[in-house]
Design a protein around this motif. Sequence first.
Motif, PDB file in Angstrom:
ATOM      1  N   ILE A  21       0.836  -1.199   0.000  1.00 16.46           N
ATOM      2  CA  ILE A  21       0.000   0.000   0.000  1.00 16.46           C
ATOM      3  C   ILE A  21       0.873   1.252   0.000  1.00 16.46           C
ATOM      4  O   ILE A  21       0.620   2.206  -0.736  1.00 16.46           O
ATOM      5  CB  ILE A  21      -0.965  -0.021   1.200  1.00 16.46           C
ATOM      6  N   MET A  22       1.918   1.256   0.814  1.00 16.05           N
ATOM      7  CA  MET A  22       2.791   2.433   0.917  1.00 16.05           C
ATOM      8  C   MET A  22       3.596   2.683  -0.354  1.00 16.05           C
ATOM      9  O   MET A  22       4.079   3.793  -0.568  1.00 16.05           O
ATOM     10  CB  MET A  22       3.729   2.293   2.121  1.00 16.05           C
ATOM     11  N   GLN A  23       3.744   1.695  -1.217  1.00 13.14           N
ATOM     12  CA  GLN A  23       4.515   1.843  -2.450  1.00 13.14           C
ATOM     13  C   GLN A  23       3.649   2.273  -3.634  1.00 13.14           C
ATOM     14  O   GLN A  23       4.164   2.705  -4.650  1.00 13.14           O
ATOM     15  CB  GLN A  23       5.181   0.518  -2.811  1.00 13.14           C
ATOM     16  N   SER A  24       2.344   2.151  -3.496  1.00 11.75           N
ATOM     17  CA  SER A  24       1.449   2.344  -4.627  1.00 11.75           C
ATOM     18  C   SER A  24       0.945   3.785  -4.716  1.00 11.75           C
ATOM     19  O   SER A  24       0.629   4.406  -3.708  1.00 11.75           O
ATOM     20  CB  SER A  24       0.259   1.391  -4.493  1.00 11.75           C
ATOM     21  N   ASP A  25       0.842   4.287  -5.946  1.00 18.02           N
ATOM     22  CA  ASP A  25       0.237   5.600  -6.133  1.00 18.02           C
ATOM     23  C   ASP A  25      -1.144   5.488  -6.776  1.00 18.02           C
ATOM     24  O   ASP A  25      -1.747   6.472  -7.169  1.00 18.02           O
ATOM     25  CB  ASP A  25       1.140   6.517  -6.959  1.00 18.02           C
ATOM     26  N   GLY A  26      -1.657   4.269  -6.882  1.00 22.38           N
ATOM     27  CA  GLY A  26      -2.994   4.043  -7.433  1.00 22.38           C
ATOM     28  C   GLY A  26      -3.495   2.660  -7.056  1.00 22.38           C
ATOM     29  O   GLY A  26      -2.720   1.797  -6.638  1.00 22.38           O
ATOM     30  N   PHE A  27      -4.779   2.462  -7.173  1.00 23.62           N
ATOM     31  CA  PHE A  27      -5.404   1.198  -6.810  1.00 23.62           C
ATOM     32  C   PHE A  27      -6.375   0.760  -7.897  1.00 23.62           C
ATOM     33  O   PHE A  27      -6.982   1.588  -8.570  1.00 23.62           O
ATOM     34  CB  PHE A  27      -6.195   1.339  -5.497  1.00 23.62           C
ATOM     35  N   GLU A  28      -6.543  -0.542  -8.036  1.00 25.46           N
ATOM     36  CA  GLU A  28      -7.570  -1.116  -8.899  1.00 25.46           C
ATOM     37  C   GLU A  28      -8.815  -1.309  -8.038  1.00 25.46           C
ATOM     38  O   GLU A  28      -8.742  -1.915  -6.973  1.00 25.46           O
ATOM     39  CB  GLU A  28      -7.103  -2.460  -9.450  1.00 25.46           C
ATOM     40  N   ALA A  29      -9.946  -0.779  -8.465  1.00 30.92           N
ATOM     41  CA  ALA A  29     -11.174  -0.837  -7.668  1.00 30.92           C
ATOM     42  C   ALA A  29     -12.111  -1.926  -8.192  1.00 30.92           C
ATOM     43  O   ALA A  29     -12.263  -2.103  -9.402  1.00 30.92           O
ATOM     44  CB  ALA A  29     -11.881   0.509  -7.700  1.00 30.92           C
ATOM     45  N   GLY A  86     -18.347   0.207   3.113  1.00 25.04           N
ATOM     46  CA  GLY A  86     -17.095  -0.269   3.680  1.00 25.04           C
ATOM     47  C   GLY A  86     -16.043  -0.435   2.591  1.00 25.04           C
ATOM     48  O   GLY A  86     -16.361  -0.720   1.440  1.00 25.04           O
ATOM     49  N   ILE A  87     -14.798  -0.250   2.964  1.00 20.46           N
ATOM     50  CA  ILE A  87     -13.680  -0.343   2.020  1.00 20.46           C
ATOM     51  C   ILE A  87     -12.646  -1.296   2.597  1.00 20.46           C
ATOM     52  O   ILE A  87     -12.443  -1.339   3.807  1.00 20.46           O
ATOM     53  CB  ILE A  87     -13.007   1.038   1.821  1.00 20.46           C
ATOM     54  N   TYR A  88     -12.008  -2.072   1.724  1.00 20.37           N
ATOM     55  CA  TYR A  88     -10.820  -2.781   2.177  1.00 20.37           C
ATOM     56  C   TYR A  88      -9.704  -2.651   1.151  1.00 20.37           C
ATOM     57  O   TYR A  88      -9.940  -2.583  -0.036  1.00 20.37           O
ATOM     58  CB  TYR A  88     -11.098  -4.230   2.575  1.00 20.37           C
ATOM     59  N   PHE A  89      -8.504  -2.526   1.680  1.00 16.14           N
ATOM     60  CA  PHE A  89      -7.291  -2.380   0.875  1.00 16.14           C
ATOM     61  C   PHE A  89      -6.593  -3.729   0.842  1.00 16.14           C
ATOM     62  O   PHE A  89      -6.401  -4.360   1.876  1.00 16.14           O
ATOM     63  CB  PHE A  89      -6.373  -1.324   1.492  1.00 16.14           C
ATOM     64  N   PHE A  90      -6.186  -4.148  -0.348  1.00 13.38           N
ATOM     65  CA  PHE A  90      -5.646  -5.487  -0.551  1.00 13.38           C
ATOM     66  C   PHE A  90      -4.254  -5.411  -1.159  1.00 13.38           C
ATOM     67  O   PHE A  90      -4.061  -4.794  -2.213  1.00 13.38           O
ATOM     68  CB  PHE A  90      -6.583  -6.255  -1.488  1.00 13.38           C
ATOM     69  N   GLU A  91      -3.287  -6.003  -0.467  1.00 15.25           N
ATOM     70  CA  GLU A  91      -1.917  -6.154  -0.990  1.00 15.25           C
ATOM     71  C   GLU A  91      -1.704  -7.631  -1.289  1.00 15.25           C
ATOM     72  O   GLU A  91      -1.769  -8.459  -0.380  1.00 15.25           O
ATOM     73  CB  GLU A  91      -0.865  -5.800   0.051  1.00 15.25           C
ATOM     74  N   LYS A  92      -1.471  -7.941  -2.532  1.00 10.74           N
ATOM     75  CA  LYS A  92      -1.196  -9.335  -2.889  1.00 10.74           C
ATOM     76  C   LYS A  92       0.186  -9.731  -2.393  1.00 10.74           C
ATOM     77  O   LYS A  92       1.148  -8.987  -2.559  1.00 10.74           O
ATOM     78  CB  LYS A  92      -1.283  -9.533  -4.395  1.00 10.74           C
ATOM     79  N   GLY A  93       0.275 -10.869  -1.778  1.00  9.40           N
ATOM     80  CA  GLY A  93       1.557 -11.347  -1.264  1.00  9.40           C
ATOM     81  C   GLY A  93       2.479 -11.815  -2.374  1.00  9.40           C
ATOM     82  O   GLY A  93       2.120 -11.877  -3.540  1.00  9.40           O
ATOM     83  N   SER A  94       3.683 -12.127  -1.987  1.00 11.17           N
ATOM     84  CA  SER A  94       4.670 -12.680  -2.920  1.00 11.17           C
ATOM     85  C   SER A  94       5.295 -13.903  -2.250  1.00 11.17           C
ATOM     86  O   SER A  94       4.845 -14.338  -1.198  1.00 11.17           O
ATOM     87  CB  SER A  94       5.730 -11.624  -3.255  1.00 11.17           C
ATOM     88  N   ILE A  96       7.889 -14.238  -0.504  1.00  9.63           N
ATOM     89  CA  ILE A  96       8.462 -14.014   0.832  1.00  9.63           C
ATOM     90  C   ILE A  96       7.566 -13.171   1.743  1.00  9.63           C
ATOM     91  O   ILE A  96       7.896 -12.962   2.903  1.00  9.63           O
ATOM     92  CB  ILE A  96       9.851 -13.344   0.730  1.00  9.63           C
ATOM     93  N   ARG A  97       6.441 -12.705   1.212  1.00  7.67           N
ATOM     94  CA  ARG A  97       5.558 -11.851   2.010  1.00  7.67           C
ATOM     95  C   ARG A  97       4.123 -12.320   1.843  1.00  7.67           C
ATOM     96  O   ARG A  97       3.660 -12.581   0.736  1.00  7.67           O
ATOM     97  CB  ARG A  97       5.701 -10.405   1.524  1.00  7.67           C
ATOM     98  N   SER A  98       3.401 -12.404   2.948  1.00  9.38           N
ATOM     99  CA  SER A  98       2.011 -12.858   2.878  1.00  9.38           C
ATOM    100  C   SER A  98       1.097 -11.727   2.405  1.00  9.38           C
ATOM    101  O   SER A  98       1.452 -10.552   2.456  1.00  9.38           O
ATOM    102  CB  SER A  98       1.553 -13.375   4.244  1.00  9.38           C
ATOM    103  N   THR A  99      -0.076 -12.109   1.957  1.00  9.69           N
ATOM    104  CA  THR A  99      -1.096 -11.148   1.565  1.00  9.69           C
ATOM    105  C   THR A  99      -1.521 -10.347   2.789  1.00  9.69           C
ATOM    106  O   THR A  99      -1.590 -10.867   3.900  1.00  9.69           O
ATOM    107  CB  THR A  99      -2.296 -11.899   0.962  1.00  9.69           C
ATOM    108  N   ASN A 100      -1.829  -9.075   2.570  1.00  5.80           N
ATOM    109  CA  ASN A 100      -2.243  -8.209   3.668  1.00  5.80           C
ATOM    110  C   ASN A 100      -3.556  -7.515   3.287  1.00  5.80           C
ATOM    111  O   ASN A 100      -3.707  -7.042   2.160  1.00  5.80           O
ATOM    112  CB  ASN A 100      -1.156  -7.154   3.951  1.00  5.80           C
ATOM    113  N   VAL A 101      -4.486  -7.466   4.213  1.00  8.69           N
ATOM    114  CA  VAL A 101      -5.771  -6.791   4.001  1.00  8.69           C
ATOM    115  C   VAL A 101      -5.985  -5.803   5.139  1.00  8.69           C
ATOM    116  O   VAL A 101      -5.810  -6.153   6.313  1.00  8.69           O
ATOM    117  CB  VAL A 101      -6.940  -7.796   3.941  1.00  8.69           C
ATOM    118  N   VAL A 102      -6.346  -4.564   4.803  1.00  9.01           N
ATOM    119  CA  VAL A 102      -6.635  -3.527   5.794  1.00  9.01           C
ATOM    120  C   VAL A 102      -8.088  -3.094   5.573  1.00  9.01           C
ATOM    121  O   VAL A 102      -8.453  -2.663   4.478  1.00  9.01           O
ATOM    122  CB  VAL A 102      -5.699  -2.314   5.628  1.00  9.01           C
ATOM    123  N   TYR A 103      -8.905  -3.221   6.621  1.00 11.10           N
ATOM    124  CA  TYR A 103     -10.323  -2.878   6.526  1.00 11.10           C
ATOM    125  C   TYR A 103     -10.586  -1.469   7.033  1.00 11.10           C
ATOM    126  O   TYR A 103     -10.007  -1.032   8.011  1.00 11.10           O
ATOM    127  CB  TYR A 103     -11.168  -3.855   7.358  1.00 11.10           C
TER     128      TYR A 103
END
Length: 109
Positions: A21-29, A86-94, A96-103
Motif C-alpha cells: 500500500i505504501m509503495q502504490s500511487d494508485g489502486f484497482e477498484a 465499507g472499504i478494504y485495501f488489498f496487498e497481494k503477497g509474494s 516471501i511476504r504474505s497477503t495483507n488486508v486492511v479494513y
Amino acid sequence: MKVVTFGEIMLRLKTPENLRIMQSDGFEASYGGAEANVAVSLAMYEDQCAFVSKVPNNPVGMSALSEIRYYGVNTDYLVRGGDRLGIYFFEKGSDIRSTNVVYDRAFSA
C-alpha cells in the motif's frame, strides 16, 4: 428464489502487481464480499439468487449495486441508506511476504 445471501458488499482497492500500500500511487477498484461473491457465482451458473444488504444512496453505493445486478443477482431487497460503503485495501503477497488486508468499515451502511 433458490438462494438468498445476506451480507456486506465492500469496495476493494487492490495495489497493482505485488506492491505494498505504501509503495502504490494508485489502486484497482472492484466490489466484493463473501456473500455477494457467492450470489454472483451462483448467478453465473444461472441459479436464481438474491442478495440482501444495505448500501449508501450515493454513486459509490449505486455502483456496487449495479455491479452485482450486472451478473443477474436480484437486488430488489437491498436497502439504500447510511453514510458510506465499507472499504478494504488489498496487498497481494509474494513468495516471501504474505497477503495483507486492511479494513476501513467503521460506520458503513
